[in-house]
Design a protein around this motif. Structure first.
Motif, short mmCIF file in Angstrom:
data_model
loop_
_atom_site.label_atom_id
_atom_site.label_comp_id
_atom_site.label_asym_id
_atom_site.label_seq_id
_atom_site.Cartn_x
_atom_site.Cartn_y
_atom_site.Cartn_z
N LEU A 737 27.33 0.43 -2.06
CA LEU A 737 26.74 -0.94 -1.38
C LEU A 737 25.17 -1.16 -2.25
N ILE A 738 25.00 -2.19 -2.44
CA ILE A 738 23.81 -2.58 -3.08
C ILE A 738 22.75 -3.60 -2.34
N LEU A 739 21.53 -2.95 -2.00
CA LEU A 739 20.74 -4.03 -1.38
C LEU A 739 19.72 -4.63 -2.32
N VAL A 740 19.51 -5.91 -2.22
CA VAL A 740 18.72 -6.70 -3.05
C VAL A 740 17.82 -7.70 -2.18
N GLY A 741 16.61 -8.01 -2.48
CA GLY A 741 15.68 -9.13 -1.87
C GLY A 741 16.37 -10.53 -2.41
N ARG A 742 16.16 -11.22 -1.65
CA ARG A 742 16.39 -12.89 -1.80
C ARG A 742 15.78 -13.73 -2.73
N ARG A 743 14.27 -13.64 -2.28
CA ARG A 743 13.34 -14.61 -2.90
C ARG A 743 12.28 -13.75 -3.88
N HIS A 744 11.95 -14.19 -4.93
CA HIS A 744 11.20 -13.70 -5.92
C HIS A 744 10.41 -14.70 -6.41
N LYS A 745 9.20 -14.51 -6.99
CA LYS A 745 8.20 -15.56 -7.60
C LYS A 745 9.13 -16.02 -8.85
N ASP A 746 8.59 -17.25 -8.85
CA ASP A 746 9.33 -18.13 -9.88
C ASP A 746 9.28 -17.62 -11.59
N ASN A 747 7.74 -17.17 -11.68
CA ASN A 747 7.32 -16.52 -12.93
C ASN A 747 7.51 -15.13 -13.19
N THR A 748 8.50 -14.54 -12.32
CA THR A 748 8.97 -12.95 -12.39
C THR A 748 9.57 -12.35 -13.74
N PRO A 749 9.10 -11.95 -14.76
CA PRO A 749 9.62 -11.51 -16.18
C PRO A 749 11.09 -10.82 -15.99
N GLN A 750 11.22 -10.21 -14.85
CA GLN A 750 12.48 -9.48 -14.77
C GLN A 750 13.82 -10.46 -14.67
N LEU A 751 13.31 -11.50 -14.21
CA LEU A 751 14.43 -12.74 -13.82
C LEU A 751 14.39 -13.95 -14.87
N SER A 752 13.89 -13.91 -15.82
CA SER A 752 13.37 -15.19 -16.66
C SER A 752 14.71 -15.45 -17.26
N GLY A 753 15.38 -16.59 -16.97
CA GLY A 753 16.55 -17.06 -17.78
C GLY A 753 17.61 -17.19 -16.62
N LEU A 754 17.75 -16.09 -15.38
CA LEU A 754 18.51 -15.94 -14.65
C LEU A 754 18.87 -17.03 -13.68
N THR A 755 17.52 -17.81 -13.19
CA THR A 755 17.69 -19.01 -12.17
C THR A 755 18.41 -20.13 -12.74
N GLU A 756 18.58 -20.27 -14.10
CA GLU A 756 19.13 -21.50 -14.42
C GLU A 756 20.50 -21.43 -14.41
#
Length: 792
Positions: A737-756
């Motif tokens: 089981l993996i738990l993750v948050g749904r919402r993050h800031k648009d400029n989060t460096p760890q997620l850059s490129g994934l939202t596309e």
């Protein structure tokens, strides 16, 4: 003496009725074609009945739909569009164009349109009866019963008092009958019209919506009963033979008894013979379609209005699956889409707002309408306030009980046909339907804003609740597989005496074949009239009860069933969570996998419901992506513990996921890992308060990890979304089981490129990645969203 020549035949087109021994009438139905030029038949193409009727249907349907597309943006009901379409096509607007009426809507060509519209109204009335559940009157409660009965009897008493005063007024005798008929129709309430209003305003599943449905159902049945008795008495007073009244009463009673004795047992037998989950046989649908017309013939000959027969027959037919749902499925599209609007539009065709001769009596009509409206409005308002209904709810309910639709339109039309109403009176009453319906929709929509119904100011989430407090969780389920996934998650949520769990299980069932949504509380012994729905709910109830038995002193389960239309199911979920003060709503994912890891189901309906709950929920929410069915060998580990991981990057949703994971880590049967993704180049402009809360949460987990061996804390430095994706994909095989948050800031460096590349944006970047259809590992995912608080 020579034999005299036989008389010449009557000219073509002459109707029967002459004194000759024979008569002749030419009925021109089929045309030889638009391009056929027969010199012996100079009749134009639209001079034939069938082409003219088809063209009239096309014109009415297209104009009605176009007006509805325009006016629904202003939240206007469909009946307004349908009446306006008829008025535009009638003598008020386009009828002023020379030759328009004679070409497209000639008087002799309206015979078939009239007949077809009445047939449509007959079946529309039958469908209204099918969708109603008369048993609801027995369990509607004192509040709905009191308001419903009062809403009929008080205006009826006012009508009786005014009727006596009219006998001594200066209004002519013919006009008095019109005024009395207006009063008698105005005090009627219509369940289908109110249900349609609640659906359009999206409040049918609210507490006010349920009260309005129950109240209007009581009022509708009482007013129909009073109207029937009044009609029988009227027959006795208007004739010199009182025996006709007795005859009508006996025949009406006999018809009602025969309908219950024959149709009800036959329907029960058909339901018993139908396999579970299957529609009833088509032959019975055909029989019911024929029987509807038979009831019209019977009721029209016993002295009551012809629409009561189909309505009574619909009430006798059990609502819901399998019989009611099959009838609705087979008939509702063509009835609601074509024939129902045709009747209302045809009524609008007879409206003439240009030629008004007696303006003084026109004023009397509007005064009568206003008095009727106000007497009923204040009756419902004051009675509702006396029954402890809030002021806004009481005002909204009073408008709902006064709204008018095709049912009232049918009574006006019948009185116009019987010449109780003249053309002016009918035109004014039709206009009043438009005004009343539009006003009700506008004011109820203004008074009852459903978008703020579940607004929360109190923090109801897991982060702000202590580890020793009771955890209130709502678990939603559509099918047994959803319960199995929820049980596994609840098992690892550490239910114990010092940290109990209260589960509010909600079985969601699609509303089919009836108009009234239901919220059934099984703790009170409530059941649905449909055996199929009860059987499905009982299966899911047994599975939740097994969880309660497994954790006798540490978990409690309360079970509910919500039967509703899919587009309103999120209201059932949110309202129950709001009432029960839950901290967390657990929603099943809309995709399902088989044992080989193949995607076997992808429900758009469930996805829409989840999105609506995420937007409106009064507490925190978790979307559970379950892959427990996938059978795949996992790498052998040192223990058989359940492996749980939380991916943390910061923010309220990540803290909510971590708070839930921290609660799971209290169980020694759980191996808990906290994976924190740290950017190589941290953004110094971050929200300072969020940073403080994140640090406090991480500190509490590290302290807990020093005391328990089953907790692992690890930090991973990443530069962009690609490196984060590699770490997340590596976790798919290592955890259950993996738990993750749904919402993050648009400029989060760890997620850059994934939202596309998001396929499911409602799950966020990480949730979308872990919900991919091609993952073949039995890893489940819980995507968490913390309660969005409203600003005071």
């Amino acid at each position: 003496m020579e034999n005299s020549a036989p008389p010449a035949p009557p000219p073509p087109g002459q109707l029967p009725g002459a004194i000759e021994d024979y008569c002749r009438a030419d009925i021109h139905v089929h045309s030889r074609g638009f391009w056929d030029n027969d010199p012996t038949d100079p009749r134009p193409f639209l001079g034939y009945s069938l082409p003219l009727l088809l063209l009239q249907l096309c014109i009415i349907f297209v104009l009605t739909q176009l007006l509805h597309l325009l006016m629904k943006r202003a939240r206007m009901p469909r009946v307004v569009s349908e009446l306006l379409a008829g008025i535009i096509l009638g003598p008020t607007v386009l009828g002023q164009i020379p030759t328009f009426t004679e070409t497209f809507f000639p008087a002799e060509g309206q015979t078939y349109l009239d007949l077809l519209s009445k047939i449509g109204f007959i079946y529309a009335t039958f469908m209204c009866g099918v969708k109603m559940d008369p048993k609801m009157v027995l369990k509607c409660g004192k509040k709905a019963f009191t308001i419903g009965v009062t809403a009929v009897m008080v205006p009826f008493a006012v009508f009786t008092k005014i009727s006596k005063g009219l006998d001594h007024s200066e209004i002519s005798r013919y006009r008095r009958l019109s005024v009395k008929a207006i009063f008698s129709i105005q005090f009627l309430s219509s369940f289908p019209v109110t249900a349609s209003l609640l659906v359009d305003l999206k409040i049918i599943n609210s507490e006010l919506g349920r009260l309005a449905l129950a109240t209007t159902l009581v009022s509708d049945l009482v007013s129909n009963g009073v109207s029937t008795v009044f009609s029988i008495i009227k027959i006795a007073t208007m004739t010199t033979m009182p025996v006709l009244s007795v005859h009508s009463l006996v025949m009406t009673t006999a018809f009602i008894l025969i309908t219950f004795v024959v149709v009800r047992p036959l329907s029960a037998r058909v339901i018993k013979m139908t396999p579970e989950g299957r529609p009833v046989d088509t032959s019975f649908v055909i029989f019911m379609t024929f029987f509807v017309l038979f009831t019209v013939v019977v009721t029209d000959n016993v002295g009551i209005s012809y629409q009561y027969g189909p309505f009574l027959l619909g009430l006798v037919v059990p609502d819901g699956p399998p019989l009611g749902s099959t009838l609705v499925d087979k008939l509702d599209t063509i009835i609601s889409g074509l024939f129902g609007p045709l009747f209302v539009a045809y009524c609008g065709l007879r409206v003439n707002l240009i030629e008004l001769y007696d303006l003084e009596f026109v004023a009397v009509i509007w005064v009568t309408i206003a008095l009727s409206f106000l007497s009923k409005y204040f009756t419902v308002l004051l009675t509702s306030l006396a029954c402890n209904v809030p002021l806004k709810g009481a005002a909204s309910l009073a408008f709902m009980m006064n709204t008018q639709g095709f049912i009232q339109m049918s009574f006006y039309f019948n009185n116009a046909v019987n010449q109780t109403f003249d053309a002016e009176t009918f035109s004014m009453l039709t206009s009043s339907v438009i005004v009343t319906a539009a006003a009700s929709y506008i004011f109820v929509g203004f008074l009852h804003d459903y978008s703020r119904t579940y607004a929360g100011y109190r923090k109801r989430n897991i982060e702000n609740s202590s580890l020793t407090s009771e955890l209130r969780i709502m678990s939603c389920a559509y099918r047994p597989d959803d319960v199995l996934a929820a049980k596994k998650l609840l098992d690892v949520s550490f239910p114990c005496k010092g940290s109990p769990i209260s589960v509010y299980a909600l079985h969601l069932v699609e509303l089919v074949g009836q108009a009234t949504p239901l919220l059934i509380d099984h703790q009170l012994g409530q059941k649905h009239s449909s055996q199929v729905s009860n059987a499905r709910s009982q299966k899911i109830l047994d599975m939740f009860q097994s969880f309660e038995m497994q954790h006798l002193e540490s978990a409690t389960v309360q079970f509910f069933t919500a039967i509703s239309m899919p587009k309103f199911m999120h209201h059932d979920i949110c309202s129950l969570a709001f009432d029960k003060l839950t901290f967390f709503i657990m929603l099943p994912f809309h995709r399902r996998w088989n044992q080989q890891g193949r995607l076997i189901s992808d429900s758009t309906m469930l996805r829409t419901i989840n999105c609506n709950v995420l937007d409106m929920a009064p507490c925190s929410i978790g979307v559970l992506i379950d892959r427990h069915k996938i059978r795949k060998k996992m790498p052998a580990g040192p223990s058989a513990a359940y492996r749980v991981a939380v991916i943390f990057m910061g923010g309220s949703d990540d803290r909510e996921a971590l708070a839930y994971g921290r609660r799971m880590s209290m169980s020694l049967e759980v191996e808990f890992s906290l994976i924190r993704l740290v950017p190589l180049n941290p953004d110094m402009a971050e929200n300072q308060w969020d940073t403080v809360l994140d640090a406090e949460m991480l500190k509490s987990v590290r302290v807990l990890g020093q005391q328990q061996d089953n907790i692992v804390y690890r930090e991973e430095s990443v530069s962009d979304g690609a490196e984060s994706a590699l770490i997340v994909h590596a976790m798919e095989e290592a955890f259950d089981l993996i738990l993750v948050g749904r919402r993050h800031k648009d400029n989060t460096p760890q997620l850059s490129g994934l939202t596309e590349w998001n396929d499911l944006p409602e799950l966020g970047p990480l949730g979308d990645m872990l919900a991919a259809a091609d993952i073949n590992f039995p890893v489940s995912v819980l995507v968490c969203q913390q309660q969005p608080l409203q600003q005071k």
